[in-house]
Design a protein around this motif. Structure first.
Motif, mmCIF file in Angstrom:
data_model
loop_
_atom_site.group_PDB
_atom_site.id
_atom_site.type_symbol
_atom_site.label_atom_id
_atom_site.label_comp_id
_atom_site.label_asym_id
_atom_site.label_seq_id
_atom_site.Cartn_x
_atom_site.Cartn_y
_atom_site.Cartn_z
ATOM 1 N N SER A 1 0.748 -1.427 -0.013
ATOM 2 C CA SER A 1 -0.126 -0.034 0.095
ATOM 3 C C SER A 1 1.003 1.224 -0.008
ATOM 4 N N SER A 2 2.258 1.076 -0.025
ATOM 5 C CA SER A 2 3.058 2.270 0.081
ATOM 6 C C SER A 2 3.084 2.959 -1.310
ATOM 7 N N LEU A 3 2.663 2.292 -2.431
ATOM 8 C CA LEU A 3 2.911 3.023 -3.823
ATOM 9 C C LEU A 3 1.633 4.077 -3.740
ATOM 10 N N SER A 4 2.261 5.224 -4.233
ATOM 11 C CA SER A 4 1.256 6.308 -4.577
ATOM 12 C C SER A 4 0.470 6.073 -5.744
ATOM 13 N N LYS A 5 -0.793 6.914 -5.870
ATOM 14 C CA LYS A 5 -1.409 6.685 -7.037
ATOM 15 C C LYS A 5 -0.652 7.001 -8.196
ATOM 16 N N ASP B 1 2.516 6.548 -8.679
ATOM 17 C CA ASP B 1 3.337 5.426 -8.899
ATOM 18 C C ASP B 1 2.598 4.213 -9.783
ATOM 19 N N LEU B 2 1.377 4.022 -9.128
ATOM 20 C CA LEU B 2 0.536 3.063 -9.934
ATOM 21 C C LEU B 2 0.105 3.348 -11.354
ATOM 22 N N LEU B 3 -0.030 4.803 -11.670
ATOM 23 C CA LEU B 3 -0.292 5.063 -13.058
ATOM 24 C C LEU B 3 0.899 4.872 -13.751
ATOM 25 N N THR B 4 2.161 5.081 -13.391
ATOM 26 C CA THR B 4 3.244 5.239 -14.205
ATOM 27 C C THR B 4 3.864 3.884 -14.456
ATOM 28 N N ALA B 5 3.442 2.947 -13.759
ATOM 29 C CA ALA B 5 4.423 1.538 -13.565
ATOM 30 C C ALA B 5 4.320 1.009 -14.874
ATOM 31 N N GLN B 6 3.302 0.875 -15.719
ATOM 32 C CA GLN B 6 3.367 0.229 -16.829
ATOM 33 C C GLN B 6 2.394 0.859 -17.988
ATOM 34 N N PRO B 7 2.468 0.517 -19.098
ATOM 35 C CA PRO B 7 1.398 0.791 -20.100
ATOM 36 C C PRO B 7 -0.063 0.322 -19.813
ATOM 37 N N TRP B 8 -1.170 1.299 -19.981
ATOM 38 C CA TRP B 8 -2.440 0.722 -19.779
ATOM 39 C C TRP B 8 -3.091 0.509 -21.071
ATOM 40 N N LYS B 9 -4.033 -0.449 -21.286
ATOM 41 C CA LYS B 9 -4.987 -0.660 -22.348
ATOM 42 C C LYS B 9 -6.386 -0.722 -21.850
ATOM 43 N N ILE B 10 -7.089 0.048 -22.766
ATOM 44 C CA ILE B 10 -8.667 -0.288 -22.457
ATOM 45 C C ILE B 10 -9.123 -1.530 -22.687
ATOM 46 N N VAL B 11 -9.986 -2.045 -21.766
ATOM 47 C CA VAL B 11 -10.482 -3.462 -21.742
ATOM 48 C C VAL B 11 -11.926 -3.439 -21.457
ATOM 49 N N ALA B 12 -12.558 -2.283 -21.288
ATOM 50 C CA ALA B 12 -13.743 -2.198 -21.268
ATOM 51 C C ALA B 12 -14.487 -0.611 -21.313
ATOM 52 N N ASP B 13 -15.523 -0.311 -21.799
ATOM 53 C CA ASP B 13 -15.748 1.055 -21.980
ATOM 54 C C ASP B 13 -17.442 0.989 -22.003
ATOM 55 N N SER B 14 -17.956 1.738 -21.093
ATOM 56 C CA SER B 14 -19.632 1.598 -20.837
ATOM 57 C C SER B 14 -20.014 3.176 -20.787
ATOM 58 N N ILE B 15 -21.213 3.074 -21.249
ATOM 59 C CA ILE B 15 -21.938 4.612 -21.201
ATOM 60 C C ILE B 15 -23.473 4.456 -20.785
ATOM 61 N N LEU B 16 -23.858 5.200 -19.897
ATOM 62 C CA LEU B 16 -25.265 5.049 -19.299
ATOM 63 C C LEU B 16 -25.867 6.639 -19.415
ATOM 64 N N PRO B 17 -26.952 6.729 -19.733
ATOM 65 C CA PRO B 17 -27.550 5.762 -20.733
ATOM 66 C C PRO B 17 -27.185 5.512 -21.978
ATOM 67 N N GLY B 18 -27.140 4.784 -22.802
ATOM 68 C CA GLY B 18 -26.549 4.143 -23.972
ATOM 69 C C GLY B 18 -26.626 5.428 -25.015
ATOM 70 N N ARG B 19 -25.791 5.184 -26.204
ATOM 71 C CA ARG B 19 -25.844 5.981 -27.245
ATOM 72 C C ARG B 19 -26.552 5.270 -28.465
#
Length: 157
Positions: free
Chosen positions: A22-26, A28-46
């Motif tokens: 838990s000593s990692l800051s936000k 640190d967590l953001l910058t640790a590795q590249p991120w990929k989108i795995v889900a994208d939702s919107i309410l109400p829908g389009r």
């Protein structure tokens, strides 16, 4: 003595491990590795071609699903089109800046009107941020200030 020592050592190790994790800051967590989108939702829908869609990720093309996002400690964000660009003329990447605000509960990208890059408005609420998962939530507002749409993105490493 051994029977009481072993549980005590286990407890000490358990607390030591949980504290070190838990000593990692936000940041640190953001910058640790590249991120990929795995889900994208919107309410109400389009409304897409007469169909109300809430799972926006299901509409992503393969060239969009391989995009990734690299947060750097210097406050820059590289939004990368990944190995497969949708159009040859597309930029390989765009550079933005990012910062945490409101007690590290929100993530803001600058410039603010870059919604098309990763699909989020800014600032976004940080719903979850762990070593392997991130969930961001942003809101569209009506002219009266009420929420008209909730957009949730999930990322993984």
């Amino acid at each position: 003595m051994r029977k009481t020592l072993l549980p005590a050592v286990c407890l000490v190790l358990l607390f030591a491990c949980s504290k070190s994790g838990s000593s990692l800051s936000k940041a640190d967590l953001l910058t640790a590795q590249p991120w990929k989108i795995v889900a994208d939702s919107i309410l109400p829908g389009r409304n897409l071609n007469g169909v109300l869609v809430t799972d926006m990720y299901s509409t992503y093309k393969p060239c969009e699903r391989d995009n990734y996002y690299v947060f750097s400690k210097d406050g820059t964000l590289e939004a990368n089109n990944g190995p497969t660009k949708c159009y040859p003329s597309d930029h390989q990447f765009l550079k933005l800046t990012w910062f945490l605000e409101d007690g590290e509960t929100k993530l803001r990208l600058s410039p603010d009107n870059q919604v098309f890059i990763i699909g989020i408005g800014t600032p976004s609420d940080i719903v979850e941020l762990t070593a392997t998962a991130m969930t961001l939530r942003s809101y569209d507002y009506n002219t009266d200030g009420s929420i008209s749409r909730i957009h949730t993105l999930q990322f993984r490493h």
